[in-house]
Write an enzyme that holds these catalytic residues in place. Structure first.
Site, PDB file in Angstrom:
ATOM      1  N   GLU A 160       0.809  -1.233   0.000  1.00  0.00           N
ATOM      2  CA  GLU A 160       0.000   0.000   0.000  1.00  0.00           C
ATOM      3  C   GLU A 160       0.836   1.274   0.000  1.00  0.00           C
ATOM      4  OE1 GLU A 160      -2.801  -0.523   3.217  1.00  0.00           O
ATOM      5  OE2 GLU A 160      -3.568  -2.383   2.364  1.00  0.00           O
ATOM      6  N   GLU A 265      -6.308 -10.525  -1.406  1.00  0.00           N
ATOM      7  CA  GLU A 265      -7.122 -10.289  -0.198  1.00  0.00           C
ATOM      8  C   GLU A 265      -8.591 -10.218  -0.596  1.00  0.00           C
ATOM      9  OE1 GLU A 265      -5.686  -6.962   2.109  1.00  0.00           O
ATOM     10  OE2 GLU A 265      -3.584  -7.503   1.794  1.00  0.00           O
TER      11      GLU A 265
HETATM   12  O1  9MR Z   1      -7.754  -7.980   8.235  1.00  0.00           O
HETATM   13  C1  9MR Z   1      -6.847  -7.168   8.931  1.00  0.00           C
HETATM   14  C2  9MR Z   1      -7.467  -6.670  10.227  1.00  0.00           C
HETATM   15  O2  9MR Z   1      -7.662  -7.745  11.127  1.00  0.00           O
HETATM   16  C3  9MR Z   1      -6.578  -5.615  10.869  1.00  0.00           C
HETATM   17  O3  9MR Z   1      -7.239  -5.057  11.983  1.00  0.00           O
HETATM   18  C4  9MR Z   1      -6.266  -4.540   9.852  1.00  0.00           C
HETATM   19  C5  9MR Z   1      -5.362  -3.475  10.396  1.00  0.00           C
HETATM   20  O4  9MR Z   1      -4.074  -3.900  10.453  1.00  0.00           O
HETATM   21  O5  9MR Z   1      -5.636  -5.119   8.711  1.00  0.00           O
HETATM   22  C6  9MR Z   1      -6.466  -6.002   8.039  1.00  0.00           C
HETATM   23  O6  9MR Z   1      -5.825  -6.498   6.884  1.00  0.00           O
HETATM   24  C7  9MR Z   1      -5.449  -5.520   5.908  1.00  0.00           C
HETATM   25  C8  9MR Z   1      -4.215  -6.034   5.208  1.00  0.00           C
HETATM   26  O7  9MR Z   1      -3.207  -6.321   6.128  1.00  0.00           O
HETATM   27  C9  9MR Z   1      -3.730  -5.033   4.176  1.00  0.00           C
HETATM   28  N1  9MR Z   1      -4.766  -4.658   3.254  1.00  0.00           N
HETATM   29  C10 9MR Z   1      -6.035  -4.245   3.842  1.00  0.00           C
HETATM   30  C11 9MR Z   1      -6.521  -5.325   4.819  1.00  0.00           C
HETATM   31  C12 9MR Z   1      -7.878  -4.988   5.372  1.00  0.00           C
HETATM   32  O8  9MR Z   1      -7.787  -3.822   6.127  1.00  0.00           O
END
Ligand code: 9MR
Length: 373
Positions: A160, A265
């Site tokens: 990101e 994802e």
């Molecule tokens: O699914 C993840 C969630 O449990 C966390 O709270 C969040 C914050 O770190 O991150 C989520 O996963 C993210 C991923 O690591 C990167 N892309 C976006 C995903 C959804 O927010």
């Protein structure tokens, strides 16, 4: 008496308490098809795993995951805040358990993620000098990438790094290290992890402006003579607004650069979006809101059908380009696990995956399987 018996059967088969559910599946339900077997000649099928799933604490998940998936990404446990909480402090325990889980179940692990502006440890957030940040950056990448080289299949090296308009995100890394930090991250990862595939991962990079930014990143890494093996399009979409044409163009544009394309994802939200925009920026929450949670007790057929059609359309497209796509990973095994129950509004009931809260396959699951027929 008959009524009492029916009530008992209904309770035992719909109850979400895992051991009962598992028993019900074993005794009463015929086995369901396997995603990983169905698509074994096309692409890997992955899932995000949370801590309880890695530790096999939930019997229903422990049974289902190895049958359905041959790839996995840790949803949180390899993010910097968790795995590297202090300058010289690393918490490897959960990541080591994940590696062992993957080996035992023949599941390829994509470690997630080395360099991300979000979920940074407190000590990094307070860094003000470029030298200190570079020291963290080098130590973090080198320590993790070398420890897991040959043990994980791949790393999301940078996650990101782009704004929606395709420019570089004004993260702490850009501000203190300058725009070459992305190439440098891949250079360090390449050195520390020669046996591990290296990826750039982001959301909305199917959209033209952001896609152009991702293309520039990939070209720049390659022009520097540094290895990048693939690009991950995250795939956080709304079931009713899947940008199929842009997704197809992205598959073509990225694969033309000579990198593997992955959907890393994948989930499809069915709930109203308070901003009317597509975004997976976890720093943005819309606060609590009642009246924005329309399906707390189950999904109406009309919405279930939209979800099913969305997944069907996507998998038809993925199969059309299977020669360019190496992996499809769902962001969560089942609906109950999904981050979308708390984003962008906390405490809602979303239905974005292929399995319901009791790990039962949904109509979308069967529609995905049927795209192979
Ligand atoms: O699914 C993840 C969630 O449990 C966390 O709270 C969040 C914050 O770190 O991150 C989520 O996963 C993210 C991923 O690591 C990167 N892309 C976006 C995903 C959804 O927010």
């Amino acid at each position: 008496m008959i009524k009492i018996f029916i009530t008992f059967v209904t309770l035992t088969t719909t109850c979400s308490f895992a051991p009962l559910q598992l028993q019900a599946q074993n005794q009463n339900q015929s086995p369901i098809p396997s995603l990983k077997e169905t698509f074994k000649n096309d692409f890997l099928i992955g899932t995000a795993l949370n801590t309880a799933q890695i530790q096999e604490k939930d019997p229903a998940a422990a049974q289902l995951i190895p049958l359905q998936f041959n790839a996995a990404t840790p949803e949180n446990i390899m993010k910097a805040a968790i795995i590297h909480p202090g300058w010289d402090q690393y918490n490897f325990t959960l990541a080591d358990q994940l590696v062992a889980y993957g080996q035992k179940n023949k599941i390829k692990i994509t470690a997630h993620t080395l360099i991300w502006h979000s979920q940074l440890p407190d000590f990094v957030r307070s860094i003000k000098s470029p030298d200190s940040l570079r020291q963290f950056f080098t130590n973090h990448i080198t320590t993790l990438a070398s420890r897991y080289d040959g043990k994980v299949f791949s790393w999301d090296v940078v996650n990101e790094a782009l704004e929606e308009n395709g420019s570089l995100r004004k993260s702490i890394f850009l501000q203190l290290l300058g725009e070459d930090y992305i190439v440098e991250a891949f250079r360090l990862a390449q050195k520390a992890a020669p046996h591990t595939e290296l990826y750039y991962n982001d959301y909305n990079i199917e959209q033209p402006k952001k896609r152009a930014g991702a293309v520039e990143i990939i070209k720049k890494i390659k022009a520097a003579g540094v290895r990048i093996d693939g690009v991950g399009i995250q795939g956080h979409w709304r079931a009713s607004h899947i940008p199929l044409a842009e997704i197809e163009q992205s598959i073509l544009d990225f694969s033309a650069l000579g990198v593997k394309v992955m959907f890393t994802e994948l989930d499809l939200s069915v709930l109203p979006n308070p901003w009317d925009r597509d975004n997976a920026d976890v720093s943005a929450t819309a606060g609590n809101s009642t009246g924005k949670d329309p399906y707390p007790n189950g999904l109406p057929d009309s919405v279930q059908n939209v979800l099913t059609k969305g997944y069907e359309d996507l998998f038809k497209l993925f199969l059309k380009h299977k020669d360019k796509i190496s992996r499809i990973t769902f962001w969560g095994v089942n609906d109950g696990q999904s981050w979308l129950n708390d984003f962008p509004i906390r405490g809602r009931t979303n239905y974005p995956t292929l399995f319901d809260r009791a790990y039962k396959a949904k109509p979308a699951f069967y529609a995905v399987i049927a795209t192979k027929k």
